[in-house]
Design a protein around this motif. Structure first.
Motif, mmCIF file in Angstrom:
data_model
loop_
_atom_site.group_PDB
_atom_site.id
_atom_site.type_symbol
_atom_site.label_atom_id
_atom_site.label_comp_id
_atom_site.label_asym_id
_atom_site.label_seq_id
_atom_site.Cartn_x
_atom_site.Cartn_y
_atom_site.Cartn_z
ATOM 1 N N SER A 2 10.597 49.198 -49.241
ATOM 2 C CA SER A 2 9.353 49.792 -48.750
ATOM 3 C C SER A 2 8.642 48.840 -47.798
ATOM 4 C CB SER A 2 8.444 50.122 -49.938
ATOM 5 O OG SER A 2 7.906 48.929 -50.453
ATOM 6 N N THR A 3 7.583 49.346 -47.188
ATOM 7 C CA THR A 3 6.815 48.518 -46.268
ATOM 8 C C THR A 3 5.801 47.650 -47.007
ATOM 9 O OG1 THR A 3 5.259 50.324 -45.909
ATOM 10 C CG2 THR A 3 7.093 50.104 -44.338
ATOM 11 N N ALA A 4 5.683 47.798 -48.331
ATOM 12 C CA ALA A 4 4.778 46.961 -49.105
ATOM 13 C C ALA A 4 5.278 45.522 -49.091
ATOM 14 C CB ALA A 4 4.693 47.471 -50.539
ATOM 15 N N THR A 5 4.347 44.572 -49.149
ATOM 16 C CA THR A 5 4.761 43.179 -49.181
ATOM 17 C C THR A 5 5.329 42.853 -50.556
ATOM 18 O OG1 THR A 5 2.564 42.433 -49.811
ATOM 19 C CG2 THR A 5 3.075 42.462 -47.457
ATOM 20 N N VAL A 6 6.247 41.907 -50.578
ATOM 21 C CA VAL A 6 6.864 41.488 -51.829
ATOM 22 C C VAL A 6 6.573 40.016 -52.046
ATOM 23 C CG1 VAL A 6 8.701 43.205 -51.714
ATOM 24 C CG2 VAL A 6 9.061 40.984 -50.714
ATOM 25 N N ASP A 7 6.701 39.577 -53.288
ATOM 26 C CA ASP A 7 6.526 38.178 -53.646
ATOM 27 C C ASP A 7 7.760 37.424 -53.161
ATOM 28 O OD1 ASP A 7 6.211 35.697 -54.774
ATOM 29 O OD2 ASP A 7 5.967 36.436 -56.825
ATOM 30 N N VAL A 11 12.393 36.583 -54.053
ATOM 31 C CA VAL A 11 13.438 37.174 -53.214
ATOM 32 C C VAL A 11 14.719 36.344 -53.293
ATOM 33 C CG1 VAL A 11 14.108 37.684 -50.831
ATOM 34 C CG2 VAL A 11 11.826 38.263 -51.632
ATOM 35 N N ASP A 12 15.828 37.020 -53.567
ATOM 36 C CA ASP A 12 17.152 36.397 -53.579
ATOM 37 C C ASP A 12 17.991 37.102 -52.515
ATOM 38 O OD1 ASP A 12 19.685 35.416 -54.030
ATOM 39 O OD2 ASP A 12 19.736 35.915 -56.164
ATOM 40 N N LEU A 13 18.161 36.460 -51.369
ATOM 41 C CA LEU A 13 18.893 37.087 -50.272
ATOM 42 C C LEU A 13 20.375 37.257 -50.580
ATOM 43 C CD1 LEU A 13 17.163 35.422 -47.213
ATOM 44 C CD2 LEU A 13 16.863 37.748 -48.068
ATOM 45 N N GLY A 14 20.854 36.653 -51.655
ATOM 46 C CA GLY A 14 22.230 36.839 -52.086
ATOM 47 C C GLY A 14 22.425 38.068 -52.955
ATOM 48 N N ASP A 15 21.341 38.777 -53.270
ATOM 49 C CA ASP A 15 21.405 39.995 -54.082
ATOM 50 C C ASP A 15 21.878 41.154 -53.204
ATOM 51 O OD1 ASP A 15 21.031 42.207 -55.678
ATOM 52 O OD2 ASP A 15 18.898 41.857 -56.031
ATOM 53 N N PHE A 16 23.083 41.630 -53.465
ATOM 54 C CA PHE A 16 23.664 42.698 -52.641
ATOM 55 C C PHE A 16 22.833 43.975 -52.657
ATOM 56 C CE2 PHE A 16 27.971 40.600 -53.582
ATOM 57 C CZ PHE A 16 27.845 39.772 -52.489
ATOM 58 N N ASP A 17 22.122 44.252 -53.750
ATOM 59 C CA ASP A 17 21.294 45.463 -53.821
ATOM 60 C C ASP A 17 20.187 45.437 -52.778
ATOM 61 O OD1 ASP A 17 22.810 46.474 -55.902
ATOM 62 O OD2 ASP A 17 21.496 45.629 -57.448
ATOM 63 N N PHE A 28 12.519 40.933 -43.684
ATOM 64 C CA PHE A 28 12.690 39.898 -42.664
ATOM 65 C C PHE A 28 11.409 39.737 -41.847
ATOM 66 C CE2 PHE A 28 17.494 40.910 -42.461
ATOM 67 C CZ PHE A 28 17.715 40.153 -43.601
ATOM 68 N N ALA A 29 10.740 40.827 -41.520
ATOM 69 C CA ALA A 29 9.483 40.755 -40.769
ATOM 70 C C ALA A 29 8.422 40.015 -41.583
ATOM 71 C CB ALA A 29 9.007 42.157 -40.395
ATOM 72 N N GLN A 30 8.334 40.311 -42.879
ATOM 73 C CA GLN A 30 7.382 39.617 -43.742
ATOM 74 C C GLN A 30 7.725 38.130 -43.820
ATOM 75 O OE1 GLN A 30 7.078 41.039 -47.805
ATOM 76 N NE2 GLN A 30 5.811 39.298 -48.390
ATOM 77 N N ALA A 35 6.859 33.074 -44.349
ATOM 78 C CA ALA A 35 7.732 31.985 -44.806
ATOM 79 C C ALA A 35 8.959 31.886 -43.908
ATOM 80 C CB ALA A 35 8.149 32.236 -46.256
ATOM 81 N N PRO A 36 8.774 31.396 -42.689
ATOM 82 C CA PRO A 36 9.908 31.358 -41.767
ATOM 83 C C PRO A 36 11.098 30.543 -42.287
ATOM 84 C CG PRO A 36 7.921 30.476 -40.727
ATOM 85 C CD PRO A 36 7.552 30.917 -42.086
ATOM 86 N N LEU A 37 10.840 29.591 -43.183
ATOM 87 C CA LEU A 37 11.919 28.910 -43.903
ATOM 88 C C LEU A 37 11.786 29.304 -45.364
ATOM 89 C CD1 LEU A 37 11.862 25.351 -42.346
ATOM 90 C CD2 LEU A 37 13.522 27.162 -41.944
ATOM 91 N N HIS A 38 12.813 29.946 -45.893
ATOM 92 C CA HIS A 38 12.751 30.510 -47.247
ATOM 93 C C HIS A 38 13.857 29.912 -48.104
ATOM 94 C CE1 HIS A 38 12.360 33.463 -50.438
ATOM 95 N NE2 HIS A 38 13.651 33.683 -50.352
#
Length: 61
Positions: A2-7, A11-17, A28-30, A35-38
């Protein structure tokens, strides 16, 4: 996603879901804004050391 912000600390970018059915462009926009470095835990890939950095901004050249 969704367009809602997330904590971003959760966030785990390795989560395939997260990537189904498409890349999480709103996330990515958020990340570029907040947090340009995450640091991502990469829980699905323990052999990778359990964490990884993601750069949300483009690099030059």
């Amino acid at each position: 996603m969704s367009t809602a912000t997330v904590d971003l600390s959760q966030v785990d970018l390795g989560d395939f879901d997260l990537w189904d059915p498409r890349p999480p462009y709103e996330l990515f926009a958020q990340m570029r804004r907040e947090a340009p470095l995450h640091w991502s835990p990469l829980k699905r890939f323990p052999e990778e050391g359990g964490s990884g950095r993601s750069r949300a901004t483009p690099t030059s050249g």
